[in-house]
Design a protein around this motif. Structure first.
Motif, short mmCIF file in Angstrom:
data_model
loop_
_atom_site.label_atom_id
_atom_site.label_comp_id
_atom_site.label_asym_id
_atom_site.label_seq_id
_atom_site.Cartn_x
_atom_site.Cartn_y
_atom_site.Cartn_z
N ARG A 32 -0.54 5.50 -11.73
CA ARG A 32 -0.95 4.38 -10.89
C ARG A 32 -2.42 4.05 -11.11
N VAL A 33 -3.26 5.08 -11.27
CA VAL A 33 -4.70 4.84 -11.44
C VAL A 33 -4.99 4.20 -12.79
N LEU A 34 -4.39 4.70 -13.85
CA LEU A 34 -4.72 4.25 -15.20
C LEU A 34 -4.00 2.97 -15.62
N THR A 35 -2.95 2.60 -14.90
CA THR A 35 -2.22 1.38 -15.25
C THR A 35 -2.32 0.29 -14.19
N ALA A 36 -3.15 0.50 -13.19
CA ALA A 36 -3.28 -0.50 -12.13
C ALA A 36 -3.83 -1.80 -12.72
N PRO A 37 -3.18 -2.93 -12.45
CA PRO A 37 -3.65 -4.21 -13.02
C PRO A 37 -4.87 -4.74 -12.27
N ARG A 38 -5.64 -5.54 -12.95
CA ARG A 38 -6.76 -6.20 -12.30
C ARG A 38 -6.25 -7.28 -11.35
N VAL A 39 -7.06 -7.57 -10.34
CA VAL A 39 -6.69 -8.61 -9.40
C VAL A 39 -6.62 -9.94 -10.14
N GLY A 40 -5.56 -10.67 -9.96
CA GLY A 40 -5.35 -11.92 -10.69
C GLY A 40 -4.54 -11.72 -11.95
N GLY A 41 -4.23 -10.43 -12.25
CA GLY A 41 -3.39 -10.13 -13.41
C GLY A 41 -4.06 -10.35 -14.74
N LEU B 49 0.81 -1.21 0.00
CA LEU B 49 0.00 0.00 0.00
C LEU B 49 0.85 1.26 0.00
N ALA B 50 2.12 1.15 -0.32
CA ALA B 50 3.00 2.31 -0.31
C ALA B 50 2.64 3.27 -1.43
N GLY B 51 2.76 4.57 -1.14
CA GLY B 51 2.49 5.57 -2.17
C GLY B 51 1.03 5.66 -2.52
N THR B 52 0.71 5.60 -3.80
CA THR B 52 -0.67 5.67 -4.28
C THR B 52 -1.17 4.26 -4.59
N SER B 53 -2.26 3.87 -3.94
CA SER B 53 -2.83 2.53 -4.13
C SER B 53 -4.23 2.65 -4.73
N VAL B 54 -4.55 1.73 -5.61
CA VAL B 54 -5.82 1.77 -6.35
C VAL B 54 -6.63 0.53 -6.03
N TYR B 55 -7.91 0.73 -5.71
CA TYR B 55 -8.83 -0.39 -5.45
C TYR B 55 -9.93 -0.35 -6.52
N GLN B 56 -9.97 -1.40 -7.34
CA GLN B 56 -10.91 -1.44 -8.45
C GLN B 56 -12.19 -2.17 -8.03
N LEU B 57 -13.28 -1.42 -7.93
CA LEU B 57 -14.55 -2.03 -7.57
C LEU B 57 -15.05 -2.89 -8.73
N GLY B 58 -15.44 -4.13 -8.44
CA GLY B 58 -15.86 -5.05 -9.48
C GLY B 58 -14.70 -5.55 -10.32
N ASN B 59 -13.47 -5.21 -9.93
CA ASN B 59 -12.26 -5.62 -10.65
C ASN B 59 -12.25 -5.10 -12.08
N TRP B 60 -12.86 -3.90 -12.26
CA TRP B 60 -12.82 -3.24 -13.57
C TRP B 60 -11.80 -2.11 -13.51
N PRO B 61 -10.84 -2.08 -14.44
CA PRO B 61 -9.80 -1.05 -14.39
C PRO B 61 -10.34 0.32 -14.80
N ALA B 62 -9.64 1.36 -14.36
CA ALA B 62 -9.96 2.72 -14.79
C ALA B 62 -9.54 2.88 -16.24
N PRO B 63 -10.21 3.75 -17.01
CA PRO B 63 -11.26 4.66 -16.58
C PRO B 63 -12.67 4.09 -16.72
N PHE B 64 -12.79 2.81 -17.11
CA PHE B 64 -14.12 2.24 -17.35
C PHE B 64 -14.80 1.86 -16.05
N GLY B 65 -14.03 1.43 -15.06
CA GLY B 65 -14.59 1.02 -13.80
C GLY B 65 -14.45 2.10 -12.74
N ILE B 66 -15.13 1.88 -11.61
CA ILE B 66 -15.05 2.80 -10.48
C ILE B 66 -13.86 2.40 -9.62
N VAL B 67 -13.06 3.38 -9.24
CA VAL B 67 -11.87 3.08 -8.44
C VAL B 67 -11.85 3.94 -7.18
N LEU B 68 -11.29 3.36 -6.13
CA LEU B 68 -10.95 4.10 -4.93
C LEU B 68 -9.43 4.28 -4.92
#
Length: 547
Positions: A537-546, A71-90
């Motif tokens: 970090r937000v736009l390149t965050a990978p989905r869970v499971g890669g 969780l160092a620096g900027t961390s992204v949580y993809q709701l529904g495991n959909w990446p930004a900008p299509f999905g909602i992120v925290l």
């Protein structure tokens, strides 16, 4: 096996980001079916929930400040495991973690204070309180403008009920005005979001920052119109003059624990303005860079002046505290608008210190005024003006012992006065000194800039607002503790004074740890001023499971 175990641990740690929203939301919903006669059960549930949130926010804040770890620096949580900008992120970064920690700390103090008596003044207090926290935390964590609107509405809906908590004609009148103003602001919010989406096709903040640099002139105009309308909605919440006419009456009419947690509500507007002005309308925004800064400077300075005049004119302590909220908001808005990067760290320090101080003052006011007549302040002014006091009365006693309760309340009041006025050696002085050091270039990180007329005006207002707070607090303190008409000692429980002491203790801790605190604030400011790490970090965050 080791790598699989490490991946599993990382996945679990990843879910910590959403817990500041889920915990209060679930606890608040679970409280609703519980009968109101079992308020103490609700109070214990609320206390445990808020305590867990405080510990969690400290963990997240420490993690975001580290250079290593999941969780160092900027961390992204993809709701529904959909990446930004299509999905909602925290998105968790230093700024959002700081606001989570501040909110949970204030909420914990207000929660403990309310259990003594105020949670019995109306129905569903604890449920509304938890929903308010969920809305606040969601607003600080979301990376999407539309979901910012959703959490904004959750926060406002809960605040409507909390402001009306306790009934009474003054509270109901102020509450209805508050509801009407904020419903209008919500409508403007939705209109602004719609215009921005129509022009850019996205509401993700990071994606919006990338697209704004290459947008066509026609669409850029629409984005700026939408951002202007959106800004009005946040400036209403932040309390910029003249949009702040509702705030002193509403905040002074609220019950003490509600007013204490409302101290951070104005900072939601400040947070969003700071976030969007540096992320979306920063140096990489092309011709839109610095959009709205002039309005922030002028409006912020007018707000400081209006708040300082209100502080001097206030006879009731609750209104004095409410106008102090405006001084705090105006100071922050003008600091952001002036555009000096070296001032941002000091402004963040001031945000934390002033919010803690005002929250503690709101809680202290009811304890100090407990048992006093409603017209005591007016009567004291009348006696000063017409000299009704009997100056020839003989004093039989050489002196009187100060009751222990009044001594503790008086000490807390003195600390509030020093913090609001920004006098040394407490954190209010350190925060203002950090702002002025950044303005004058005393930090040495940048060459000393040539100050403009707006800079000098800001310095003058910052000093005069502190002077007005000192005068007003001295006047009120003398009437209350030194020349009180009633001479009554209020009955105060430990559970009521403890939150005040803890909040003021936090300000003292900030003073003692000013060096490490400023380093954190400076690192936060540096990350805000260079948003490329955030957007990447937000736009390149990978989905869970890669996948």
């Amino acid at each position: 096996m080791s790598m699989e175990g490490s991946s599993a641990v990382s996945d679990w740690l990843h879910h910590l980001i959403i817990l500041p929203i889920l915990i209060p939301l679930m606890v608040g919903a679970a409280m609703i079916p519980i009968d109101e006669r079992n308020r103490m059960i609700k109070g214990v549930m609320g206390f445990v929930s808020t305590l867990v949130l405080f510990v969690l926010s400290m963990v997240l804040m420490r993690a975001s400040a580290s250079t290593e770890g999941f969780l160092a620096g900027t961390s992204v949580y993809q709701l529904g495991n959909w990446p930004a900008p299509f999905g909602i992120v925290l998105v968790l970064d230093r700024l959002s973690a700081l606001m989570l920690c501040l909110t949970s700390g204030l909420a914990l103090a207000a929660q403990v204070y309310s259990i003594a008596r105020w949670h019995t003044a109306g129905h569903h207090f604890h449920s509304l309180f938890q929903l308010l926290i969920a809305g606040l935390n969601g607003a600080f964590l979301t990376g999407d403008l539309f979901n910012l609107f959703v959490f904004f509405e959750i926060m406002l809906a809960a605040s409507y009920g909390l402001l009306l908590h306790g009934s009474g004609p003054l509270r109901v009148k102020a509450g209805l005005h508050y509801v009407a103003i904020n419903l209008a602001a919500s409508s403007l919010f939705l209109i602004g979001v719609s215009l921005i989406y129509g022009a850019t096709g996205t509401l993700n903040m990071a994606d919006l920052a990338i697209k704004l640099a290459t947008i066509s002139p026609e669409n850029r105009q629409m984005v700026e119109v939408g951002a202007g309308i959106l800004g009005v909605a946040f400036l209403v919440k932040a309390g910029m003059w003249p949009l702040s006419f509702w705030l002193p009456t509403a905040y002074s009419a609220a019950t003490p624990p509600v007013a204490a947690v409302f101290a951070v509500l104005t900072k939601v507007g400040i947070y969003v303005i700071l976030r969007l002005s540096l992320l979306v309308f920063g140096a990489n925004a092309g011709v839109s860079a610095g959009f709205g800064q002039t309005l922030l400077v002028v409006g912020g300075m007018l707000t400081i002046a209006f708040g300082a005049i209100g502080v001097l004119a206030s006879q009731a302590m609750a209104r004095l505290a409410a106008y102090s909220v405006l001084v705090s908001s105006g100071t922050l808005m003008a600091a952001i608008g002036l555009g000096h990067s070296s001032m941002i760290a000091g402004a963040l320090f001031y945000l934390v210190s002033s919010t803690l101080t005002i929250s503690a003052f709101f809680l202290l006011i009811e304890l100090v005024e407990r048992g006093r007549d409603a017209g005591a302040d007016v009567l004291a002014v009348t006696m000063e003006a017409y000299g009704d006091a009997d100056e020839d009365e003989e004093v039989d006693e050489a002196g009187a012992a100060i009751p222990g309760t009044m001594a503790v309340l008086g000490l807390c009041f003195c600390l509030c006065a020093l913090l609001l006025a920004g006098l040394p050696p407490l954190s209010g002085f350190v925060a203002k000194f950090a702002i002025l050091s950044g303005l004058f270039g005393l930090s040495g990180a940048e060459p000393a800039p040539a100050l403009s007329a707006a800079d000098w005006t800001y310095v003058t207002l910052l000093i005069l607002s502190g002077l007005s707070a000192m005068i007003a607090m001295n006047r009120v303190g003398i009437r209350t503790f030194w020349a009180s008409i009633e001479n009554t000692v209020p009955r105060v429980f430990v559970i009521e004074i403890a939150p005040v002491v803890v909040l003021l203790g936090a300000c003292i801790f900030l003073s003692l740890q000013a060096g490490p605190t400023m380093r954190y604030m400076q690192a936060t400011a540096d990350s805000l001023l260079d948003p490329s790490g955030y957007t990447q970090r937000v736009l390149t965050a990978p989905r869970v499971g890669g996948q």
